[in-house]
Design an enzyme around this catalytic site. Structure first.
Site, PDB file in Angstrom:
ATOM      1  N   GLU A  56     -11.492   5.279  -5.480  1.00  0.00           N
ATOM      2  CA  GLU A  56     -11.586   3.865  -5.236  1.00  0.00           C
ATOM      3  C   GLU A  56     -12.369   3.286  -6.663  1.00  0.00           C
ATOM      4  O   GLU A  56     -13.251   3.849  -7.198  1.00  0.00           O
ATOM      5  CB  GLU A  56     -12.411   3.601  -4.213  1.00  0.00           C
ATOM      6  CG  GLU A  56     -12.124   3.923  -2.658  1.00  0.00           C
ATOM      7  CD  GLU A  56     -10.973   3.030  -2.481  1.00  0.00           C
ATOM      8  OE1 GLU A  56     -11.356   1.671  -2.785  1.00  0.00           O
ATOM      9  OE2 GLU A  56     -10.019   3.194  -1.890  1.00  0.00           O
ATOM     10  N   ARG A  58       1.067  -1.255  -0.069  1.00  0.00           N
ATOM     11  CA  ARG A  58       0.079   0.054  -0.068  1.00  0.00           C
ATOM     12  C   ARG A  58       0.793   1.200  -0.094  1.00  0.00           C
ATOM     13  O   ARG A  58       1.646   1.446   0.978  1.00  0.00           O
ATOM     14  CB  ARG A  58      -0.944   0.022   1.415  1.00  0.00           C
ATOM     15  CG  ARG A  58      -1.731   1.253   1.356  1.00  0.00           C
ATOM     16  CD  ARG A  58      -2.771   1.408   0.364  1.00  0.00           C
ATOM     17  NE  ARG A  58      -4.067   2.115   0.897  1.00  0.00           N
ATOM     18  CZ  ARG A  58      -3.967   3.460   0.935  1.00  0.00           C
ATOM     19  NH1 ARG A  58      -2.798   4.312   0.372  1.00  0.00           N
ATOM     20  NH2 ARG A  58      -4.941   4.078   1.350  1.00  0.00           N
ATOM     21  N   ASP A  65      -3.940   8.702  -0.950  1.00  0.00           N
ATOM     22  CA  ASP A  65      -5.189   7.993  -1.004  1.00  0.00           C
ATOM     23  C   ASP A  65      -5.871   8.266  -2.502  1.00  0.00           C
ATOM     24  O   ASP A  65      -6.115   9.535  -2.863  1.00  0.00           O
ATOM     25  CB  ASP A  65      -6.339   8.488   0.006  1.00  0.00           C
ATOM     26  CG  ASP A  65      -7.073   7.420   0.357  1.00  0.00           C
ATOM     27  OD1 ASP A  65      -7.218   6.319  -0.132  1.00  0.00           O
ATOM     28  OD2 ASP A  65      -7.975   7.736   1.387  1.00  0.00           O
ATOM     29  N   ARG A  91      -1.393  -6.033   4.295  1.00  0.00           N
ATOM     30  CA  ARG A  91      -0.366  -5.296   3.399  1.00  0.00           C
ATOM     31  C   ARG A  91       0.499  -4.631   4.127  1.00  0.00           C
ATOM     32  O   ARG A  91       0.608  -4.413   5.300  1.00  0.00           O
ATOM     33  CB  ARG A  91      -1.288  -4.261   2.504  1.00  0.00           C
ATOM     34  CG  ARG A  91      -2.420  -5.056   1.824  1.00  0.00           C
ATOM     35  CD  ARG A  91      -3.027  -3.713   1.059  1.00  0.00           C
ATOM     36  NE  ARG A  91      -3.862  -2.894   1.961  1.00  0.00           N
ATOM     37  CZ  ARG A  91      -4.544  -1.889   1.653  1.00  0.00           C
ATOM     38  NH1 ARG A  91      -5.219  -1.828   0.429  1.00  0.00           N
ATOM     39  NH2 ARG A  91      -5.147  -0.927   2.584  1.00  0.00           N
TER      40      ARG A  91
END
Length: 295
Positions: free
Chosen positions: A157, A149, A154, A197
């Site tokens: 999505e 990650r 961010d 992750r």
């Protein structure tokens, strides 16, 4: 004729000679018994061995060199050449201290991917030795890749788990795939997250960038292009240090100021959502739908 000449016939006649029958009747002579071995004491056997040979320099020096070489090889293998098949197997001593080198095998979203760990890189034979090839098929790669990650960002999505895709998610995923797929990257691991992750700061070198082969911070490159936002969760944020966080926020500000990527028209669009706001809204909708299904 008498023999010897001085002997008399009467003496020879009086001396009987053993006949063949008498010789046959005599019992055979028993073989001589073997001498019994003396019982040796274990202490005597040990003390009889010449242990002084092991204290000579011609014995001590080669033994010390061989032992040191074996221990050194084991240490180098455990520290630099041990391959991690997945994120869970990474030793905690690596977190915030060391990095892993590997080849990207798949990109799952705009802010995460999978790499095949290749410790030692080309110097250790990865990519050119026949028995050190990176697998290419999904079957061969199953349970053999580290899920990474990207730290500090961010991305929008993609559609999954029944949720719709966020605007600009496909563009971010396509860019990250083209930027990293099949390339060798170095990931400075910070910690593991709740999804098994590793959160890591990832760097890559590309010949097509200017200047070529310069080490690039993947998270920073996505922020400056408007493909992601700075990670805004209240807990679990990882940037690699306060200096990196300031660098990321400055890159995000410039992308927002220039209206790049997902920031295009965000001031005029009242329905604009950041990736964090989108996740929060989807989570609330899932909770509401769950309560309705129970009732």
């Amino acid at each position: 004729m008498r023999w010897p000449p001085w002997g008399s016939e009467s003496q020879q006649a009086d001396t009987p000679s053993p006949s063949t029958e008498q010789q046959a009747q005599q019992p055979p002579t028993a073989p001589a018994a073997r001498p019994s071995r003396p019982n040796k004491d274990w202490n005597q056997s040990v003390n009889a061995f010449d242990w002084a040979a092991f204290t000579e320099l011609r014995t001590i020096i080669p033994t010390a060199i061989l032992t040191t070489a074996i221990l050194g090889i084991v240490h180098i293998h455990r520290r630099y050449l041990r391959r991690f098949p997945d994120a869970v197997s990474i030793a905690p001593s690596y977190f915030r201290q060391r990095s892993i080198l590997g080849q990207v095998t798949s990109v799952g979203d705009g802010d995460n991917f999978r790499l095949f760990h290749t410790p030692g890189g080309r110097l250790a034979g990865w990519g050119w030795l026949p028995w050190k090839k990176v697998p290419t098929s999904k079957k061969e790669l199953r349970d053999k890749t580290v899920h990474v990650r990207l730290a500090g960002i961010d991305a929008p999505e993609l559609a999954h788990f029944g949720r719709p895709a966020q605007p600009f998610a496909r563009e971010a995923h396509q860019w990250l795939t083209a930027y990293l797929m099949t390339r060798r990257v170095r990931a400075y691991v910070h910690r593991q997250d709740q999804y098994q992750r590793v959160v890591a700061s990832v760097y890559v070198r590309r010949a097509l960038d200017f200047p070529p082969f310069r080490r690039r911070d993947v998270s920073y490159e996505m922020l400056r292009r408007g493909l992601a936002t700075v990670y805004e969760a209240k807990a679990g944020a990882e940037f690699g240090g306060p200096g990196m966080e300031r660098k990321y926020r400055r890159a995000e500000w410039w992308a927002k100021f220039r209206g790049l990527g997902l920031w295009k028209g965000f001031r005029r669009n009242k329905e604009w959502e950041s990736p964090r706001e989108f996740k929060t809204r989807m989570g609330l909708e899932d909770q509401t739908q769950g309560r309705e299904n129970k009732s």
